[in-house]
Scaffold this motif. Structure first.
Motif, mmCIF file in Angstrom:
data_model
loop_
_atom_site.group_PDB
_atom_site.id
_atom_site.type_symbol
_atom_site.label_atom_id
_atom_site.label_comp_id
_atom_site.label_asym_id
_atom_site.label_seq_id
_atom_site.Cartn_x
_atom_site.Cartn_y
_atom_site.Cartn_z
ATOM 1 N N TYR A 71 0.862 -1.182 0.000
ATOM 2 C CA TYR A 71 0.000 0.000 0.000
ATOM 3 C C TYR A 71 0.899 1.233 0.000
ATOM 4 N N VAL A 72 0.807 2.044 -1.055
ATOM 5 C CA VAL A 72 1.651 3.226 -1.211
ATOM 6 C C VAL A 72 0.939 4.434 -0.622
ATOM 7 N N ALA A 73 1.560 5.051 0.395
ATOM 8 C CA ALA A 73 0.913 6.154 1.116
ATOM 9 C C ALA A 73 1.868 7.320 1.323
ATOM 10 N N THR A 74 2.698 7.575 0.311
ATOM 11 C CA THR A 74 3.631 8.697 0.360
ATOM 12 C C THR A 74 2.994 9.919 -0.318
ATOM 13 N N PRO A 75 3.642 11.094 -0.307
ATOM 14 C CA PRO A 75 3.061 12.281 -0.962
ATOM 15 C C PRO A 75 2.826 12.084 -2.455
ATOM 16 N N HIS A 76 1.899 12.862 -3.002
ATOM 17 C CA HIS A 76 1.460 12.701 -4.394
ATOM 18 C C HIS A 76 2.593 12.541 -5.408
ATOM 19 N N PRO A 77 3.629 13.400 -5.379
ATOM 20 C CA PRO A 77 4.668 13.292 -6.415
ATOM 21 C C PRO A 77 5.460 11.992 -6.366
ATOM 22 N N LEU A 78 5.327 11.226 -5.283
ATOM 23 C CA LEU A 78 6.075 9.977 -5.126
ATOM 24 C C LEU A 78 5.233 8.737 -5.394
ATOM 25 N N HIS A 79 3.936 8.911 -5.647
ATOM 26 C CA HIS A 79 3.072 7.751 -5.839
ATOM 27 C C HIS A 79 3.557 6.849 -6.968
ATOM 28 N N ALA A 80 3.833 7.442 -8.132
ATOM 29 C CA ALA A 80 4.246 6.632 -9.277
ATOM 30 C C ALA A 80 5.586 5.959 -9.015
ATOM 31 N N ALA A 103 -1.231 12.189 -15.733
ATOM 32 C CA ALA A 103 -1.635 11.016 -16.507
ATOM 33 C C ALA A 103 -0.447 10.256 -17.072
ATOM 34 N N ALA A 104 0.621 10.950 -17.440
ATOM 35 C CA ALA A 104 1.799 10.263 -17.976
ATOM 36 C C ALA A 104 2.372 9.301 -16.946
ATOM 37 N N GLN A 105 2.472 9.741 -15.699
ATOM 38 C CA GLN A 105 2.949 8.856 -14.643
ATOM 39 C C GLN A 105 1.988 7.687 -14.437
ATOM 40 N N ALA A 106 0.695 7.971 -14.479
ATOM 41 C CA ALA A 106 -0.302 6.915 -14.294
ATOM 42 C C ALA A 106 -0.184 5.846 -15.373
ATOM 43 N N ARG A 107 0.009 6.275 -16.617
ATOM 44 C CA ARG A 107 0.159 5.310 -17.705
ATOM 45 C C ARG A 107 1.380 4.420 -17.504
ATOM 46 N N ALA A 108 2.470 4.984 -17.000
ATOM 47 C CA ALA A 108 3.675 4.199 -16.764
ATOM 48 C C ALA A 108 3.444 3.125 -15.699
ATOM 49 N N VAL A 109 2.716 3.473 -14.642
ATOM 50 C CA VAL A 109 2.426 2.510 -13.577
ATOM 51 C C VAL A 109 1.547 1.380 -14.099
ATOM 52 N N GLU A 306 -9.370 3.590 -16.046
ATOM 53 C CA GLU A 306 -10.184 4.708 -15.578
ATOM 54 C C GLU A 306 -9.398 5.605 -14.629
ATOM 55 N N SER A 307 -8.490 5.029 -13.858
ATOM 56 C CA SER A 307 -7.623 5.863 -13.030
ATOM 57 C C SER A 307 -6.779 6.782 -13.909
ATOM 58 N N ILE A 308 -6.305 6.254 -15.052
ATOM 59 C CA ILE A 308 -5.584 7.097 -16.009
ATOM 60 C C ILE A 308 -6.500 8.196 -16.536
ATOM 61 N N ARG A 319 -4.501 22.454 -16.514
ATOM 62 C CA ARG A 319 -4.107 23.281 -17.658
ATOM 63 C C ARG A 319 -4.968 24.534 -17.739
ATOM 64 N N GLN A 320 -6.279 24.351 -17.549
ATOM 65 C CA GLN A 320 -7.206 25.476 -17.653
ATOM 66 C C GLN A 320 -6.994 26.511 -16.550
ATOM 67 N N ILE A 321 -6.636 26.053 -15.366
ATOM 68 C CA ILE A 321 -6.488 26.997 -14.256
ATOM 69 C C ILE A 321 -5.045 27.447 -14.040
ATOM 70 N N GLY A 322 -4.141 26.925 -14.863
ATOM 71 C CA GLY A 322 -2.755 27.349 -14.789
ATOM 72 C C GLY A 322 -1.983 26.795 -13.608
ATOM 73 N N LEU A 323 -2.303 25.554 -13.196
ATOM 74 C CA LEU A 323 -1.637 24.937 -12.059
ATOM 75 C C LEU A 323 -0.637 23.893 -12.558
ATOM 76 N N ALA A 324 0.643 24.189 -12.412
ATOM 77 C CA ALA A 324 1.702 23.250 -12.794
ATOM 78 C C ALA A 324 2.562 22.967 -11.581
ATOM 79 N N TYR A 325 3.168 21.790 -11.576
ATOM 80 C CA TYR A 325 4.020 21.395 -10.457
ATOM 81 C C TYR A 325 5.472 21.331 -10.903
ATOM 82 N N PRO A 326 6.407 21.596 -10.009
ATOM 83 C CA PRO A 326 7.828 21.567 -10.361
ATOM 84 C C PRO A 326 8.247 20.214 -10.918
ATOM 85 N N GLY A 327 9.030 20.253 -11.987
ATOM 86 C CA GLY A 327 9.585 19.036 -12.532
ATOM 87 C C GLY A 327 8.708 18.282 -13.505
ATOM 88 N N GLU A 328 7.489 18.765 -13.755
ATOM 89 C CA GLU A 328 6.608 18.052 -14.695
ATOM 90 C C GLU A 328 7.085 18.241 -16.132
#
Length: 328
Positions: A71-80, A103-109, A306-308, A319-328
């Motif tokens: 069960y993976v329960a670390t912060p969001h950027p570490l889930h994948a 979604a790119a990370q989700a597809r890889a998992v 569906e998770s993807i 994208r619409q609201i202009g929210l990007a995360y470092p390193g994406e």
């Protein structure tokens, strides 16, 4: 303890403790915990009254021969990253929501799990709760007529500390991925893929989304009207409107709750109580164990594809609201 899978918990924060408590109270096999440090893992074990295996690294946890599922329960950027770590060690994986940062990370998992013949399941625990199971039955049976509208909110008054993870872009902070993922996933469960996505948002001083509203439109005129906020204590109820009846889900709709089926004239057709012991996180664990036991790789309640797709929707909202995360 059940004769089922032996669970290892990767991460030692609050959500991991809640999951472990539900796992153990349901008689499921809590076997191990792994943290960044031995001290952190031992502290977690002590809080749970003792866990058989304690590891001071994530690598050691996923390689442990006595662990069947992680069960993976670390912060969001570490889930994948941590889901891939477990899959490559041959473990089935239950990974906390959001499934990944994007979604790119989700597809890889998902690709890794499919290639290795392993189960990967998003820990969107709400999908598996009894009242949500009953809602799907009502919709499938036609009890609501044509389902046209979902209105759902997930708003909490969380920390305003700019160093808190909910405020930190580097940790995938903001209302959307932490809270808004619930109503977005609900809309996907109810209606499937949207035709259009329209989003509006207000940022925090740290640059993550403070509150976000999303309208998803579907073939035939159906709509999902969704809202999330990280500094407002909302009612956190939900309603599904059909041509013949509506379903009202009491606060808190994404946790074990009650629902009512109500006709347009106000007549109550059904009252269903889905509350039970614990926080309700055991149901998703039971589903993963069922999949492994019966030789299935994907859950019909929440398939990896569906998770993807949910992550693709969240990507478009960001994208619409202009929210990007470092390193994406």
């Amino acid at each position: 303890m059940s004769a089922g899978l032996r669970w290892g918990v990767l991460g030692a924060g609050g959500i991991a403790r809640q999951f472990a408590e539900d796992l153990r109270s349901d008689g499921l096999g809590l076997q191990a915990v792994g943290s960044r440090t031995r001290e952190g893992a031992e502290r977690f074990s002590t809080q749970l009254g003792g866990i058989a295996s304690v590891y001071g690294s994530y690598q050691a946890l996923v390689e442990a021969p006595e662990v069947d599922v992680v069960y993976v329960a670390t912060p969001h950027p570490l889930h994948a990253e941590h889901a891939l770590l477990a899959l490559r060690a041959g473990k089935h994986v239950l990974v906390e929501k959001p499934f990944a940062l994007n979604a790119a990370q989700a597809r890889a998992v998902v690709a890794e799990a499919r290639a290795r013949g392993l189960v990967v399941l998003e820990a969107m625990w709400t999908r598996f709760l009894p009242h949500m199971v009953r809602l799907r039955e009502l919709v499938a049976d036609g009890a609501l007529g044509e389902v046209m509208t979902l209105v759902a909110d997930h708003s909490q008054q969380l920390s305003a500390d700019p160093t808190h993870r909910i405020q930190d872009p580097a940790l995938g902070g903001g209302a959307l991925l932490d809270l808004g993922v619930y109503p977005v996933s609900f809309a996907w469960d109810l209606f499937g893929a949207p035709l259009t996505i329209d989003s509006r948002s207000v940022p925090t001083a740290t640059g993550v989304d403070r509150q976000t509203a999303v309208v998803l439109a579907y073939p035939g005129g159906a709509q999902a009207v969704l809202h999330t906020a990280l500094d407002l204590a909302g009612r956190n109820d939900a309603v599904v409107l059909g041509t013949d009846a509506r379903v009202e889900i009491a606060p808190t709709w994404y946790a074990p709750s009650t629902l009512r089926v109500v006709r347009p004239d106000g007549t109550v057709l059904e009252e269903f109580d889905g509350r039970g012991p614990g926080r309700g996180m055991q149901y998703q664990a039971r589903e993963l164990e069922r999949l492994v036991r019966e030789g299935h790789q994907e859950s019909p309640v929440l398939p990896p594809g569906e998770s993807i797709a949910v992550m693709e929707t969240l990507d478009e909202v960001r994208r619409q609201i202009g929210l990007a995360y470092p390193g994406e």
